[in-house]
Design an enzyme around this catalytic site. Structure first.
Site, mmCIF file in Angstrom:
data_model
loop_
_atom_site.group_PDB
_atom_site.id
_atom_site.type_symbol
_atom_site.label_atom_id
_atom_site.label_comp_id
_atom_site.label_asym_id
_atom_site.label_seq_id
_atom_site.Cartn_x
_atom_site.Cartn_y
_atom_site.Cartn_z
ATOM 1 N N ASP A 152 -11.184 3.177 4.552
ATOM 2 C CA ASP A 152 -11.535 1.753 4.540
ATOM 3 C C ASP A 152 -13.052 1.558 4.560
ATOM 4 O O ASP A 152 -13.536 0.461 4.270
ATOM 5 C CB ASP A 152 -10.937 1.060 5.776
ATOM 6 C CG ASP A 152 -9.805 0.119 5.417
ATOM 7 O OD1 ASP A 152 -9.639 -0.177 4.219
ATOM 8 O OD2 ASP A 152 -9.104 -0.326 6.340
ATOM 9 N N GLN A 187 -4.688 -1.099 9.838
ATOM 10 C CA GLN A 187 -4.704 -2.429 9.220
ATOM 11 C C GLN A 187 -5.238 -3.470 10.209
ATOM 12 O O GLN A 187 -4.764 -3.566 11.343
ATOM 13 C CB GLN A 187 -3.287 -2.801 8.752
ATOM 14 C CG GLN A 187 -3.168 -4.122 8.023
ATOM 15 C CD GLN A 187 -3.727 -4.109 6.600
ATOM 16 O OE1 GLN A 187 -3.887 -3.054 5.980
ATOM 17 N NE2 GLN A 187 -4.027 -5.273 6.065
ATOM 18 N N LYS A 213 0.835 -1.206 0.000
ATOM 19 C CA LYS A 213 0.000 0.000 0.000
ATOM 20 C C LYS A 213 0.867 1.251 0.000
ATOM 21 O O LYS A 213 0.604 2.197 -0.741
ATOM 22 C CB LYS A 213 -0.934 -0.016 1.224
ATOM 23 C CG LYS A 213 -2.041 -1.046 1.101
ATOM 24 C CD LYS A 213 -2.841 -1.253 2.391
ATOM 25 C CE LYS A 213 -3.811 -2.414 2.197
ATOM 26 N NZ LYS A 213 -4.691 -2.654 3.362
HETATM 27 N N1 L37 Z 1 -8.295 -1.920 3.321
HETATM 28 N N2 L37 Z 1 -7.607 -4.084 3.544
HETATM 29 C C1 L37 Z 1 -7.946 -2.947 4.125
HETATM 30 N N3 L37 Z 1 -7.962 -2.773 5.453
HETATM 31 C C2 L37 Z 1 -7.642 -3.797 6.227
HETATM 32 O O1 L37 Z 1 -7.679 -3.629 7.557
HETATM 33 N N4 L37 Z 1 -6.928 -6.090 6.455
HETATM 34 C C3 L37 Z 1 -7.277 -5.032 5.682
HETATM 35 C C4 L37 Z 1 -7.274 -5.131 4.301
HETATM 36 N N5 L37 Z 1 -6.923 -6.279 3.674
HETATM 37 C C5 L37 Z 1 -5.995 -6.286 2.698
HETATM 38 O O2 L37 Z 1 -5.239 -5.352 2.521
HETATM 39 N N6 L37 Z 1 -6.000 -7.380 1.928
HETATM 40 C C6 L37 Z 1 -5.203 -7.604 0.838
HETATM 41 C C7 L37 Z 1 -5.193 -8.880 0.359
HETATM 42 C C8 L37 Z 1 -4.405 -9.221 -0.743
HETATM 43 C C9 L37 Z 1 -3.645 -8.249 -1.366
HETATM 44 C C10 L37 Z 1 -3.656 -6.979 -0.890
HETATM 45 C C11 L37 Z 1 -4.437 -6.645 0.205
HETATM 46 C C12 L37 Z 1 -2.782 -8.580 -2.536
HETATM 47 O O3 L37 Z 1 -2.101 -7.740 -3.065
HETATM 48 N N7 L37 Z 1 -2.769 -9.835 -2.962
HETATM 49 C C13 L37 Z 1 -1.983 -10.299 -4.078
HETATM 50 C C14 L37 Z 1 -0.985 -11.362 -3.633
HETATM 51 C C15 L37 Z 1 -0.063 -10.893 -2.564
HETATM 52 C C16 L37 Z 1 0.776 -12.024 -1.994
HETATM 53 O O4 L37 Z 1 1.511 -12.664 -2.768
HETATM 54 O O5 L37 Z 1 0.658 -12.286 -0.769
HETATM 55 C C17 L37 Z 1 -2.902 -10.922 -5.113
HETATM 56 O O6 L37 Z 1 -2.550 -10.936 -6.289
HETATM 57 O O7 L37 Z 1 -3.979 -11.394 -4.730
#
Ligand code: L37
Ligand code: NAP
Length: 296
Positions: A121, A98, A54
């Site tokens: 959020d 978070q 982020k």
């Molecule tokens: N806004 N989001 C917000 N607030 C929170 O309090 N927990 C939480 C939240 N969740 C969050 O950020 N989830 C999230 C899940 C997956 C990704 C990003 C954010 C993401 O980028 N996933 C990638 C793989 C990342 C990895 O390899 O671990 C994907 O392609 O799915």
């Protein structure tokens, strides 16, 4: 027939480019950058990865990123004091704490101290209430990202039968609300739903937000349906390394569905792009600068 892939990563990249353009215009008009503050308490490994992504994405979009790391044994008072400081800081347009928080910290108590007009959020009850009565506020990033992918794929959602599996406050419930507002006919399924495979089989749109690896099977899916897989589950792979899988059994589902999001590369990247979007929208609103929010 193999389903079309819904490339969330590419869509998110496009959205981030639009955001960067509007962030530049904001800076020119307001004389400052839009600012997003992210608070991370403790050392949850997944949260550390997401918070880093982020922060990087925020800077890449030409916005200010403020990161606050607090130890896992922080008191609720200390965390609330930090939130209040960010509420009062005019350079901060968006605040994200978070989740999940370490044991002993009351998530609702912390979220309810965030200024609702900085709650990018969309987790504050004021924003949940605004969404439920159709007022302008902030919508949680993950379901809004899913809606964007669905509209991009399907256009008008009027009259579509949608099933949302999961009823959490951060994904399932707001997702069902957004689909209802888009004129879909929505069923919310959960752990007590009877005959889940039959319920899913009726749906033109399936959004799976359960947290159970590969639970939704291909033979539950109506042929041609659009499948959005919100699940992020880390499981042991055959090579001894861990891998990410969704809540949908991708290999069987893609044989039946019309279109499907992969994990990774589907909903996850959208969550981050929409967070930047919400933070920039907040900045424009706070400075009273006109913005066509639907263009973002
Ligand atoms: N806004 N989001 C917000 N607030 C929170 O309090 N927990 C939480 C939240 N969740 C969050 O950020 N989830 C999230 C899940 C997956 C990704 C990003 C954010 C993401 O980028 N996933 C990638 C793989 C990342 C990895 O390899 O671990 C994907 O392609 O799915
Ligand atoms: P959650 O709060 O744990 O909610 C899960 C929901 O699934 C609950 O409503 C639960 O029902 C339901 N459920 C559990 N087992 C079920 C079953 N066997 N059959 C039907 N429903 C069942 O989870 P969440 O926060 O919504 O997250 C869901 C998933 O999305 C997780 O994998 C999470 O990691 C992922 N996620 C991804 C992103 C992203 O950016 N991609 C963001 C957030 C979350 P009850 O209400 O009856 O218990």
């Amino acid at each position: 027939m193999s389903a079309a892939l819904i490339d969330g990563k590419a869509f998110a990249e496009g959205l981030r480019q639009k955001i960067a353009k509007f962030a530049g215009e904001f800076e020119a008009k307001a004389g400052r950058k839009a600012g997003l503050a992210v608070v991370l308490v403790g050392e949850d490994p997944a949260s550390q990865v997401y918070v880093r992504s982020k922060g990087k994405a925020t800077l890449a979009a030409g916005m200010n990123s403020l990161e606050y790391k607090m130890p896992a044994d922080s008191t609720e008072e200390a965390l609330i004091a930090k939130v209040k400081e960010l509420n009062a800081d005019p350079a901060v347009d968006g605040i994200l704490v978070q989740l999940p928080l370490p044991k002993g910290l009351d998530e609702q108590a912390v979220i309810s101290t965030i200024d609702p007009d900085k709650d990018v959020d969309g987790f504050h009850i004021i924003n949940a209430g605004r969404l439920s009565v159709g007022q302008k506020g902030f919508v949680p990033c993950t379901p809004l990202g899913c809606l964007m992918l669905l509209k991009d794929r399907l256009g008008d959602l009027s009259g579509k039968d949608a099933v949302v599996i999961g009823r959490s406050n951060i994904v399932g419930k707001p997702m069902a609300q957004l689909l209802t507002d888009a004129n879909a006919t929505v069923t919310i399924a959960h752990s007590r739903t009877a005959n889940l495979p039959e319920v899913v089989k009726r749906a033109d749109i399936v959004v799976a937000a359960v947290g159970r690896p590969e639970m939704v099977k291909g033979d539950w899916i109506k042929p041609g349906a659009t499948v959005i897989d919100v699940g992020i589950n880390r499981v042991d792979g055959e090579d001894g390394k861990t891998k990410l899988v969704g809540d949908v059994d991708f290999d069987s589902a893609r044989e039946v569905a019309g279109a499907i999001t992969p994990v990774p590369g589907g909903v996850g990247p959208m969550t981050i792009a929409v967070l930047l979007r919400n933070a920039l929208v907040s900045a424009y609103r706070r400075e009273n600068i006109a913005l066509d929010e639907d263009a973002l």
